[in-house]
Design a protein around this motif. Structure first.
Motif, PDB file in Angstrom:
ATOM      1  N   LEU A  85       0.828  -1.205   0.000  1.00 58.83           N
ATOM      2  CA  LEU A  85       0.000   0.000   0.000  1.00 58.83           C
ATOM      3  C   LEU A  85       0.863   1.256   0.000  1.00 58.83           C
ATOM      4  N   LYS A  86       1.902   1.227   0.811  1.00 59.31           N
ATOM      5  CA  LYS A  86       2.811   2.372   0.900  1.00 59.31           C
ATOM      6  C   LYS A  86       3.498   2.622  -0.445  1.00 59.31           C
ATOM      7  N   LEU A  87       3.936   1.543  -1.094  1.00 61.16           N
ATOM      8  CA  LEU A  87       4.583   1.648  -2.398  1.00 61.16           C
ATOM      9  C   LEU A  87       3.614   2.153  -3.457  1.00 61.16           C
ATOM     10  N   ASN A  88       2.388   1.605  -3.436  1.00 65.04           N
ATOM     11  CA  ASN A  88       1.385   1.997  -4.425  1.00 65.04           C
ATOM     12  C   ASN A  88       0.989   3.465  -4.301  1.00 65.04           C
ATOM     13  N   ARG A  89       1.088   3.998  -3.103  1.00 61.25           N
ATOM     14  CA  ARG A  89       0.757   5.413  -2.920  1.00 61.25           C
ATOM     15  C   ARG A  89       1.820   6.299  -3.569  1.00 61.25           C
ATOM     16  N   LYS A  90       3.079   5.873  -3.518  1.00 61.07           N
ATOM     17  CA  LYS A  90       4.176   6.699  -4.040  1.00 61.07           C
ATOM     18  C   LYS A  90       4.329   6.577  -5.553  1.00 61.07           C
ATOM     19  N   MET A  91       3.851   5.454  -6.132  1.00 62.73           N
ATOM     20  CA  MET A  91       3.952   5.212  -7.575  1.00 62.73           C
ATOM     21  C   MET A  91       2.551   5.067  -8.156  1.00 62.73           C
ATOM     22  N   GLN A  92       2.219   5.903  -9.111  1.00 66.56           N
ATOM     23  CA  GLN A  92       0.901   5.852  -9.731  1.00 66.56           C
ATOM     24  C   GLN A  92       1.025   5.775 -11.248  1.00 66.56           C
ATOM     25  N   MET A  93      -0.091   5.426 -11.894  1.00 65.69           N
ATOM     26  CA  MET A  93      -0.080   5.251 -13.346  1.00 65.69           C
ATOM     27  C   MET A  93      -1.261   5.972 -13.993  1.00 65.69           C
ATOM     28  N   ILE A  94      -0.996   6.628 -15.108  1.00 64.82           N
ATOM     29  CA  ILE A  94      -2.042   7.191 -15.962  1.00 64.82           C
ATOM     30  C   ILE A  94      -2.113   6.292 -17.188  1.00 64.82           C
ATOM     31  N   PHE A  95      -3.293   5.755 -17.467  1.00 63.81           N
ATOM     32  CA  PHE A  95      -3.418   4.737 -18.510  1.00 63.81           C
ATOM     33  C   PHE A  95      -3.715   5.346 -19.875  1.00 63.81           C
ATOM     34  N   GLN A  96      -3.487   4.524 -20.899  1.00 68.10           N
ATOM     35  CA  GLN A  96      -3.595   4.964 -22.284  1.00 68.10           C
ATOM     36  C   GLN A  96      -5.020   5.356 -22.674  1.00 68.10           C
ATOM     37  N   ASP A  97      -5.966   4.495 -22.364  1.00 65.80           N
ATOM     38  CA  ASP A  97      -7.346   4.713 -22.831  1.00 65.80           C
ATOM     39  C   ASP A  97      -8.223   5.128 -21.658  1.00 65.80           C
ATOM     40  N   PRO A  98      -8.572   6.414 -21.572  1.00 67.79           N
ATOM     41  CA  PRO A  98      -9.388   6.861 -20.446  1.00 67.79           C
ATOM     42  C   PRO A  98     -10.780   6.248 -20.428  1.00 67.79           C
ATOM     43  N   SER A  99     -11.261   5.805 -21.586  1.00 61.52           N
ATOM     44  CA  SER A  99     -12.606   5.220 -21.635  1.00 61.52           C
ATOM     45  C   SER A  99     -12.662   3.889 -20.896  1.00 61.52           C
ATOM     46  N   SER A 100     -11.624   3.057 -21.060  1.00 60.84           N
ATOM     47  CA  SER A 100     -11.640   1.729 -20.448  1.00 60.84           C
ATOM     48  C   SER A 100     -11.029   1.710 -19.049  1.00 60.84           C
ATOM     49  N   SER A 101     -10.302   2.766 -18.674  1.00 65.39           N
ATOM     50  CA  SER A 101      -9.653   2.768 -17.356  1.00 65.39           C
ATOM     51  C   SER A 101     -10.520   3.411 -16.268  1.00 65.39           C
ATOM     52  N   LEU A 102     -11.667   3.972 -16.661  1.00 62.14           N
ATOM     53  CA  LEU A 102     -12.591   4.562 -15.686  1.00 62.14           C
ATOM     54  C   LEU A 102     -13.836   3.698 -15.587  1.00 62.14           C
ATOM     55  N   ASN A 103     -14.246   3.355 -14.381  1.00 60.38           N
ATOM     56  CA  ASN A 103     -15.433   2.531 -14.170  1.00 60.38           C
ATOM     57  C   ASN A 103     -16.687   3.309 -14.569  1.00 60.38           C
ATOM     58  N   PRO A 104     -17.416   2.854 -15.595  1.00 61.11           N
ATOM     59  CA  PRO A 104     -18.577   3.615 -16.087  1.00 61.11           C
ATOM     60  C   PRO A 104     -19.724   3.705 -15.083  1.00 61.11           C
ATOM     61  N   LYS A 105     -19.727   2.824 -14.062  1.00 59.53           N
ATOM     62  CA  LYS A 105     -20.817   2.813 -13.084  1.00 59.53           C
ATOM     63  C   LYS A 105     -20.537   3.720 -11.885  1.00 59.53           C
ATOM     64  N   MET A 106     -19.323   4.292 -11.844  1.00 56.11           N
ATOM     65  CA  MET A 106     -18.954   5.150 -10.716  1.00 56.11           C
ATOM     66  C   MET A 106     -18.985   6.611 -11.121  1.00 56.11           C
ATOM     67  N   THR A 107     -19.361   7.469 -10.184  1.00 56.33           N
ATOM     68  CA  THR A 107     -19.292   8.903 -10.439  1.00 56.33           C
ATOM     69  C   THR A 107     -17.832   9.348 -10.419  1.00 56.33           C
ATOM     70  N   VAL A 108     -17.587  10.522 -10.957  1.00 54.51           N
ATOM     71  CA  VAL A 108     -16.232  11.078 -10.947  1.00 54.51           C
ATOM     72  C   VAL A 108     -15.745  11.237  -9.509  1.00 54.51           C
ATOM     73  N   MET A 109     -16.636  11.617  -8.622  1.00 52.22           N
ATOM     74  CA  MET A 109     -16.287  11.757  -7.203  1.00 52.22           C
ATOM     75  C   MET A 109     -15.684  10.458  -6.667  1.00 52.22           C
ATOM     76  N   ASP A 110     -16.356   9.340  -6.912  1.00 57.35           N
ATOM     77  CA  ASP A 110     -15.894   8.053  -6.376  1.00 57.35           C
ATOM     78  C   ASP A 110     -14.656   7.532  -7.110  1.00 57.35           C
ATOM     79  N   ILE A 111     -14.544   7.840  -8.410  1.00 56.43           N
ATOM     80  CA  ILE A 111     -13.367   7.420  -9.180  1.00 56.43           C
ATOM     81  C   ILE A 111     -12.110   8.106  -8.650  1.00 56.43           C
ATOM     82  N   VAL A 112     -12.188   9.414  -8.496  1.00 50.60           N
ATOM     83  CA  VAL A 112     -11.020  10.181  -8.036  1.00 50.60           C
ATOM     84  C   VAL A 112     -10.706   9.864  -6.574  1.00 50.60           C
ATOM     85  N   ALA A 113     -11.757   9.606  -5.794  1.00 50.58           N
ATOM     86  CA  ALA A 113     -11.569   9.371  -4.353  1.00 50.58           C
ATOM     87  C   ALA A 113     -11.173   7.935  -4.018  1.00 50.58           C
ATOM     88  N   GLU A 114     -11.103   7.069  -5.024  1.00 50.30           N
ATOM     89  CA  GLU A 114     -10.819   5.656  -4.760  1.00 50.30           C
ATOM     90  C   GLU A 114      -9.516   5.478  -3.969  1.00 50.30           C
TER      91      GLU A 114
END
Length: 311
Positions: A85-114
């Motif tokens: 968890l500590k490592l994952n917090r320090k290293m993050q990833m921005i993915f190629q396809d924003p359409s498939s990397s965002l959960n369509p059933k979640m609001t932007v609030m919940d996606i960003v707050a995950e």
């Protein structure tokens, strides 16, 4: 003053087994360092292993061999859930396809707050809401967008949501895996400029993966060129463009169009054929001049040195 290393990739290998005997060496013994506050560009054609490299660095793939060292810690070593968890917090990833990397059933609030929820960064529900809204404004969106769903946004806006999600846990290092390739050309520059601004404001370190050398030059301090799982050339951005040595790098640069009709009329596209080059020995990564590395044989090494002396 010596630069601080954030990431050390040492002889990294990632092989995939296809069927009983076929092994694909997607990443084949590559090494490079990334320093604090810089953007390291990783380029190459589709299938060269650059995205696999990024995913192996962040541990989405297990390494077949070699080491990834982040802040003096072995990324692929045995770790407890707390350490991961500590490592994952320090290293993050921005993915190629924003359409498939965002959960369509979640609001932007919940996606960003995950990530905020996973790492318990918010003191209260109101603090959570405030953090997300501030992040949305940071990436050029509005607070009101927090209640919407991904399908209500354009591709460029969805990628900004992905960037906000990566920033939410206050990382030190971000891997941007072809973050602009799925976007319109008119939007690509906006997203790259946003990443440059975020780097200045937050002191971030980036691994920027792409196949567009012209855009990589614009954002990167140093660039590594990959071909079929191997790193074939590595140098500072301007040096690589002004003095490309490996024939594959030269072929990539020859494909870049310029807004100059006269230049375009006579521009010659160079094709790279590995069979045309020295096969007398296995090429290795060598420093041809300070901070300019090329994968080559001894004979090619001498040729490249003479070529640089002439320039």
């Amino acid at each position: 003053m010596e630069q601080e290393k954030v990431l050390e990739v040492k002889n990294l290998q990632k092989h995939f087994k296809l069927g009983r005997s076929n092994i694909v060496k997607a990443v084949n013994d590559i090494s490079f360092d990334i320093y604090k506050g810089e953007t390291f560009g990783l380029v190459g054609e589709s299938g060269c292993g650059k995205s696999t490299t990024g995913r192996t660095i962040i541990r989405l793939h297990d390494a077949t061999g070699g080491q990834v060292v982040f802040n003096n810690e072995n990324v692929h070593g045995k770790k407890s859930k707390k350490d991961l968890l500590k490592l994952n917090r320090k290293m993050q990833m921005i993915f190629q396809d924003p359409s498939s990397s965002l959960n369509p059933k979640m609001t932007v609030m919940d996606i960003v707050a995950e990530g905020i929820d996973i790492h318990n960064l918010a003191k209260s529900e109101s603090d959570r809401k405030m953090r997300v809204e501030e992040l949305l404004e940071t990436v050029g969106l509005n607070r009101e967008h927090a209640t919407r769903f991904p399908h209500e946004f354009s591709g460029g806006q969805r990628q900004r949501i992905g960037i906000a999600r990566a920033l939410a846990v206050e990382p030190e290092f971000i891997i941007a895996d072809e973050p602009i390739s799925a976007l319109d050309v008119s939007i690509q520059a906006q997203v790259v400029n946003l990443l440059k601004k975020l780097q200045r404001d937050y002191g971030l370190t980036f691994l920027f993966i792409a196949h567009d050398l012209s855009m990589v030059k614009y954002i990167s301090d140093r660039i590594g060129v990959m071909y079929f799982g191997n790193m074939v050339e590595l140098a500072e951005s301007d040096e690589l463009y002004n003095n490309p040595l490996h024939p594959y790098t030269q072929s990539l640069l020859s494909a870049i169009p310029l807004p100059d009709p006269d230049y375009e009329r006579y521009r010659k596209r160079m094709a790279y054929d590995p069979a045309e080059h020295d096969t007398s020995e296995e090429p290795v990564f060598r420093e041809v001049k300070q901070d300019h590395w090329v994968r080559c044989t001894t004979k090619e090494f001498e040729q490249y040195k003479k070529q640089l002396e002439k320039n």
